[in-house]
Design an enzyme around this catalytic site. Sequence first.
Site, PDB file in Angstrom:
ATOM      1  N   ARG A  14     -17.480 -68.855 119.426  1.00  0.00           N
ATOM      2  CA  ARG A  14     -18.213 -68.708 118.132  1.00  0.00           C
ATOM      3  C   ARG A  14     -19.239 -69.873 117.836  1.00  0.00           C
ATOM      4  O   ARG A  14     -18.736 -70.976 117.994  1.00  0.00           O
ATOM      5  CB  ARG A  14     -17.266 -68.488 116.988  1.00  0.00           C
ATOM      6  CG  ARG A  14     -17.934 -68.239 115.452  1.00  0.00           C
ATOM      7  CD  ARG A  14     -18.938 -67.318 115.405  1.00  0.00           C
ATOM      8  NE  ARG A  14     -19.699 -67.527 114.181  1.00  0.00           N
ATOM      9  CZ  ARG A  14     -19.448 -67.039 112.850  1.00  0.00           C
ATOM     10  NH1 ARG A  14     -18.218 -66.288 112.436  1.00  0.00           N
ATOM     11  NH2 ARG A  14     -20.037 -67.210 111.820  1.00  0.00           N
ATOM     12  N   ARG A  42     -23.584 -63.071 116.577  1.00  0.00           N
ATOM     13  CA  ARG A  42     -22.346 -63.799 117.071  1.00  0.00           C
ATOM     14  C   ARG A  42     -21.499 -63.029 117.772  1.00  0.00           C
ATOM     15  O   ARG A  42     -21.530 -61.998 117.679  1.00  0.00           O
ATOM     16  CB  ARG A  42     -21.710 -64.298 115.823  1.00  0.00           C
ATOM     17  CG  ARG A  42     -21.272 -63.397 114.520  1.00  0.00           C
ATOM     18  CD  ARG A  42     -21.213 -64.137 113.319  1.00  0.00           C
ATOM     19  NE  ARG A  42     -21.443 -63.173 112.235  1.00  0.00           N
ATOM     20  CZ  ARG A  42     -22.199 -62.698 111.225  1.00  0.00           C
ATOM     21  NH1 ARG A  42     -23.376 -63.163 111.712  1.00  0.00           N
ATOM     22  NH2 ARG A  42     -21.879 -61.894 110.348  1.00  0.00           N
ATOM     23  N   ASP A  45     -16.728 -62.807 114.690  1.00  0.00           N
ATOM     24  CA  ASP A  45     -16.760 -63.498 113.186  1.00  0.00           C
ATOM     25  C   ASP A  45     -15.665 -62.652 112.797  1.00  0.00           C
ATOM     26  O   ASP A  45     -15.232 -61.607 112.962  1.00  0.00           O
ATOM     27  CB  ASP A  45     -18.020 -62.714 112.306  1.00  0.00           C
ATOM     28  CG  ASP A  45     -17.868 -63.332 111.033  1.00  0.00           C
ATOM     29  OD1 ASP A  45     -17.523 -64.711 110.673  1.00  0.00           O
ATOM     30  OD2 ASP A  45     -18.407 -62.660 110.076  1.00  0.00           O
ATOM     31  N   ASP A  95     -12.927 -62.850 109.507  1.00  0.00           N
ATOM     32  CA  ASP A  95     -12.811 -63.173 108.184  1.00  0.00           C
ATOM     33  C   ASP A  95     -11.437 -62.862 107.530  1.00  0.00           C
ATOM     34  O   ASP A  95     -11.076 -61.819 107.884  1.00  0.00           O
ATOM     35  CB  ASP A  95     -13.753 -62.499 107.054  1.00  0.00           C
ATOM     36  CG  ASP A  95     -15.245 -63.003 107.313  1.00  0.00           C
ATOM     37  OD1 ASP A  95     -15.521 -64.038 107.749  1.00  0.00           O
ATOM     38  OD2 ASP A  95     -16.233 -62.046 107.326  1.00  0.00           O
TER      39      ASP A  95
END
Length: 165
Positions: free
Chosen positions: A83, A92, A95, A97
Amino acid sequence: MTVAYLGLGSNLGDRLATLQQAFDLLGAEDGLAVEACSRVWETTPVGGPSQSDFLNAVLRVETSLAPRDLLAAVNRVEAALDRVRDVRWGPRTIDIDVLWIVGYTSDDPELTVPHPRMTERAFVVLPLLDLDPDPVLSDGTRVLDVPLGPDAAGGARPVAPPLRS
């Protein structure tokens, strides 16, 4: 053990293979077990520069990690999958989260939980609904009561079954 939900996204390289690698690496982290995965959804990017579509999924995990330690585990997996954070909302490889930790809220800028934009984005809401048809966040927000923003749908469409261990 605490239940948490993690959002995965990739729009560079072999996107599906990268999501599977993230799934596998997260499951190998001490104190973290992947319990379920949504279908994989393809979505148009929201914000940022012009870029390829994303593949997205949401994982339900059980963890004995403190919230900041969970974030550290997520960051280790992102680093292992190369990343790069050079353009906000840019392309990217991966990712990840921390979307929601059941029973926990935080407005710390480094770890805001529930994720501040999760209910605005179809690439989070639709996979989350695969895992829980009527989620209620730790702050009492019923996800089904929050309208998606005008650009949120992003042509979201399911493209693959759930990732598997």
